[in-house]
Scaffold this motif. Sequence first.
Motif, short mmCIF file in Angstrom:
data_model
loop_
_atom_site.label_atom_id
_atom_site.label_comp_id
_atom_site.label_asym_id
_atom_site.label_seq_id
_atom_site.Cartn_x
_atom_site.Cartn_y
_atom_site.Cartn_z
N GLY A 280 1.24 -1.39 0.08
CA GLY A 280 0.02 -0.10 0.00
C GLY A 280 1.04 0.93 0.25
O GLY A 280 1.93 1.19 -0.11
N VAL A 281 0.39 2.48 -0.31
CA VAL A 281 0.50 3.18 -0.06
C VAL A 281 1.50 3.65 1.66
O VAL A 281 1.35 3.45 2.14
CB VAL A 281 -0.76 4.75 0.03
CG1 VAL A 281 0.93 6.02 -0.17
CG2 VAL A 281 -0.65 4.69 -1.06
N ALA A 283 4.25 1.72 2.04
CA ALA A 283 4.78 0.52 2.23
C ALA A 283 6.35 0.65 1.83
O ALA A 283 7.23 1.68 0.85
CB ALA A 283 3.99 -0.61 1.10
N SER A 330 6.71 3.33 -0.88
CA SER A 330 5.69 3.45 -2.70
C SER A 330 4.92 4.91 -2.12
O SER A 330 4.51 5.20 -1.29
CB SER A 330 4.87 1.98 -1.79
OG SER A 330 3.74 2.49 -2.82
N SER A 332 2.42 5.58 -4.40
CA SER A 332 0.87 5.92 -4.30
C SER A 332 0.42 4.48 -4.11
O SER A 332 -0.74 3.83 -5.12
CB SER A 332 0.57 5.68 -5.92
OG SER A 332 1.11 5.59 -7.13
N GLY A 333 1.31 3.17 -3.77
CA GLY A 333 0.84 2.22 -3.90
C GLY A 333 0.84 1.05 -4.99
O GLY A 333 1.40 1.75 -6.00
N SER B 50 1.94 11.01 -0.10
CA SER B 50 1.53 10.17 -0.78
C SER B 50 -0.21 10.37 -1.80
O SER B 50 -1.21 10.88 -0.53
CB SER B 50 1.31 8.70 0.08
OG SER B 50 2.67 8.74 0.98
N GLU B 52 -4.01 8.00 -2.91
CA GLU B 52 -4.43 6.97 -3.14
C GLU B 52 -5.40 7.18 -3.72
O GLU B 52 -6.20 8.31 -3.77
CB GLU B 52 -4.92 7.22 -1.06
CG GLU B 52 -5.90 5.63 -1.36
CD GLU B 52 -4.98 4.47 -0.18
OE1 GLU B 52 -4.36 3.45 -1.51
OE2 GLU B 52 -4.31 4.78 0.64
N LYS B 58 -6.52 2.38 -9.46
CA LYS B 58 -5.52 1.35 -9.21
C LYS B 58 -5.36 0.22 -10.66
O LYS B 58 -4.51 -0.69 -11.15
CB LYS B 58 -5.86 0.26 -8.56
CG LYS B 58 -5.24 1.24 -6.93
CD LYS B 58 -5.67 0.35 -5.55
CE LYS B 58 -5.64 0.73 -4.25
NZ LYS B 58 -6.53 0.64 -3.07
#
Lengths: 349, 76
Positions: A280-281, A283, A330, A332-333, B50, B52, B58
């Motif tokens: 995930g974000v 990580a 990371s 943005s994941g 960051s 999301e 995704k």
Amino acid sequence: MALNKVNLFRIDGTLGAVSNIQTSALNGGPLAGLRNRIINGDMRIDQRAAVVTTHNAYTVDRWHLAFATTGAMQCAQSSDAPASFSASLLFDVTTADTSIAAGEYGVLAQYIEGLNVSDFAWGTASAQTATLSFWVKSTTTGTYCVSFRNSGNNRSYVATYSVVSANTWEYKTITVPGDTSGTWLGTNAVGISIIFSFATGSTFQTTAGSWQAGNFLGTSAQTNLLASTANEIRITGVQLEPGTVATPFERRSFGQELALCQRYFYKPSVSYIEQSYGGGVGAGTSTQIYFPTQMRATPTITAAWSSGVNAVASTISALGSIGASATISSFSGGDYAAVITWTSFAAEL
Amino acid sequence: MYQLTTSTSIIRLTDNACIPPDPANRDYRDYLEWVAAGNEPEPAPVPPASVELTPTEKLAASGLTVEELKTLLGLE
């Protein structure tokens, strides 16, 4: 009649033996193994492989240039060396300083770690005599100086030597009585500084041949090598050992000498791809590098990240004196990766 | 000439070297002398926030189509 005591024994020439020789010391020092407390005295190891021109810059391993002058110079490894040596350290004047002011100087120096000279016992009543030997080749004949100094820069012994013939390799030896005063560290800090002077202003001048309280680099007789851009000097085969006699230069294998140097500077120039799949974000993952030998202190690290993909917040930190770690996370994941190139680790004195 | 970091290390801006807070390190001693002379290091950089991703983003980042994802998960 049995000869059971010899108070004075001197042989000039070659001594041969057809049976065992038993002795407790050689020249007052160890029989073998690291007689020479100078590291890279023959200037073979040059991890930086650079021509240096700035004050306090390190050139061949363990040797650094220091100066305060309106002139300029460059230092680098040279292949010009006396017989049985392969390298020397060149000090080449590139901008002349024809009149050395009081506070000006130009030197090459090696700071010896205290742990490697603690048996000299300088600063105590048991201080040992030491002998410095080296080869020198200069464009300019005259008187030159070498200074032995403590870490506090408040104890100095200046010795002089003469360059007799221009552009000719000459072998010099200097014997120094151990200093029974002052503070001389036997730790991982500076023990003894060996400083070759090529220009010395009056602030740093003293009388040769005796210990002085203060920071001195030469005498008033010091040749001003900086006087012309035609001037240059080379040194190699530098050895500092206990005792009153300069023994032949101690030969150590290239690997041994490199390992000794890497306690103070290590240039791996290797790259690692650090990557992780998924996550995930934020990580994170890290990679480590471990030094080939424990360094003298926690080193300064130079490294570079490149080719980052979805990677952010890279951090670099030392793992004490044994290694270093680099971490990415990371952005943005998802998958993320980056390449880190370790450039150098420095724990010089 | 120097910049703080989010850790205890210092960055020397001339060569981006990472200097540990070890008193035995000559570069750290140089830094302390520099500060003692009245200089101030630059503050630590703020890391970018960051992001999301949305489910659609995704999926796009994965390179899969919806149909391929359904097949992969056995939903057909």
